[in-house]
Design an enzyme around this catalytic site. Structure first.
Site, mmCIF file in Angstrom:
data_model
loop_
_atom_site.group_PDB
_atom_site.id
_atom_site.type_symbol
_atom_site.label_atom_id
_atom_site.label_comp_id
_atom_site.label_asym_id
_atom_site.label_seq_id
_atom_site.Cartn_x
_atom_site.Cartn_y
_atom_site.Cartn_z
ATOM 1 N N GLN A 115 -4.565 -0.821 -7.567
ATOM 2 C CA GLN A 115 -5.129 0.071 -6.548
ATOM 3 C C GLN A 115 -5.500 1.396 -7.186
ATOM 4 O O GLN A 115 -4.716 1.973 -7.943
ATOM 5 C CB GLN A 115 -4.143 0.312 -5.410
ATOM 6 N N SER A 129 -5.934 5.919 -0.395
ATOM 7 C CA SER A 129 -6.352 4.706 -1.105
ATOM 8 C C SER A 129 -7.878 4.617 -1.114
ATOM 9 O O SER A 129 -8.525 4.842 -0.096
ATOM 10 C CB SER A 129 -5.767 3.469 -0.425
ATOM 11 N N ASP A 134 0.819 -1.211 0.000
ATOM 12 C CA ASP A 134 0.000 0.000 0.000
ATOM 13 C C ASP A 134 0.854 1.262 0.000
ATOM 14 O O ASP A 134 0.415 2.315 -0.456
ATOM 15 C CB ASP A 134 -0.940 -0.020 1.208
#
Length: 287
Positions: A276, A226, A202
């Site tokens: 993502q 995110s 991430d």
């Protein structure tokens, strides 16, 4: 790394309920990779105790980050057992604070089976030993944030074509490659290894968006968050060995950017594919 492993060791509070805590962060919010990895661990534990004939490992995750998490409050993980079939199991996990979801995720698990086998091969890039370490960079800076990252960062990150920590790179490319490895031993089964990979990714998934627009993590007014996350594991992974991320960003628009990554082992096997989408906002020119 031991602190990361500690927060992934969830407390079971019911048959399908777990509680976890958070690591401190500079922005005061729960790190998305942490709650993603914790949700995966919670789902995996309900598969492990389902009385199935053969072990099943996660092969895909699809999750949405719904709200920022509070570092000072515990997180409750509620798992819904959607299906246990002959080969596949599916689980929905809600990560909650004060009864409100901060992340919702579905994970699919599969028993080991024979089948077709092919994979892309990694590009030819310098070895991690030949590249500068982000840990060394942060350690050498006289700055409170850098000292915090040097002390608490669980992974060593080494960019092939320059990092984005202190400023943009010269080229405006939507592609980048980097090596990443846990800074301490990670001894555990594949559920833990795959959760640790989810934890680590991430922090770098949206960097190709920044690189394409010649931004850096220090760009004034930059706001990044995110929004959703998808991950597919193809083969076993060991996060305390070097992993190569080959990344790109096919699109950014409307204040959102999409980051993609293929993750290869040191020996060249394709271990995972990740996507993502995130919010990426900068002040308009001249503001």
């Amino acid at each position: 790394m031991s602190a990361v492993l500690a927060v992934l060791d969830l407390e079971r509070t019911g048959e399908d309920s777990f509680t976890g805590h958070s690591l401190p962060q500079l922005n005061g919010r729960v790190y998305g990779g942490q709650v993603l990895a914790q949700s995966l661990v919670a789902a995996g534990r309900t598969v492990a105790d389902a009385g199935l004939k053969a072990p099943r490992l996660p092969h895909s995750v699809h999750g949405y980050f719904l709200r920022p998490g509070n570092l000072d409050k515990p997180i409750t993980f509620e798992v819904e057992r959607l299906r246990d079939g002959r080969s596949f199991s599916a689980r929905r996990t809600h990560a909650l604070q004060d009864g409100t979801p901060i992340l919702s995720m579905i994970t699919s698990f599969q028993a080991a089976q024979p089948g077709l086998d092919h994979a892309e091969t990694p590009p030819d890039v310098p070895a991690p030993e030949d590249l500068p370490s982000a840990v060394d960079l942060f350690t050498g800076l006289d700055d409170p944030a850098a000292r915090f990252l040097a002390r608490t960062g669980a992974f060593d990150v080494r960019h092939v074509a320059g990092h984005l920590y202190l400023g943009p790179t010269r080229d405006a490319s939507e592609s980048q490659a980097l090596w990443i490895r846990a800074r301490g031993p990670v001894e555990g089964d594949q559920l833990l290894q795959r959760a640790a990979l989810a934890y680590s990714c991430d922090q770098v998934m949206l960097e190709p968006v920044l690189r394409r627009h010649r931004l850096s993590w220090l760009t004034p007014g930059l706001s990044v968050a995110s929004l959703d996350h998808a991950m597919w594991w193809h083969r076993d992974v060991q996060v305390d060995d070097w992993l190569l991320y080959v990344q790109g960003s096919p699109s950014a628009q409307g204040g959102r950017g999409l980051g993609l990554a293929r993750v290869f082992t040191r020996s060249g096997e394709l271990a995972a594919t990740i996507a993502q989408e995130g919010m990426v906002r900068v002040p308009p020119p001249g503001s």
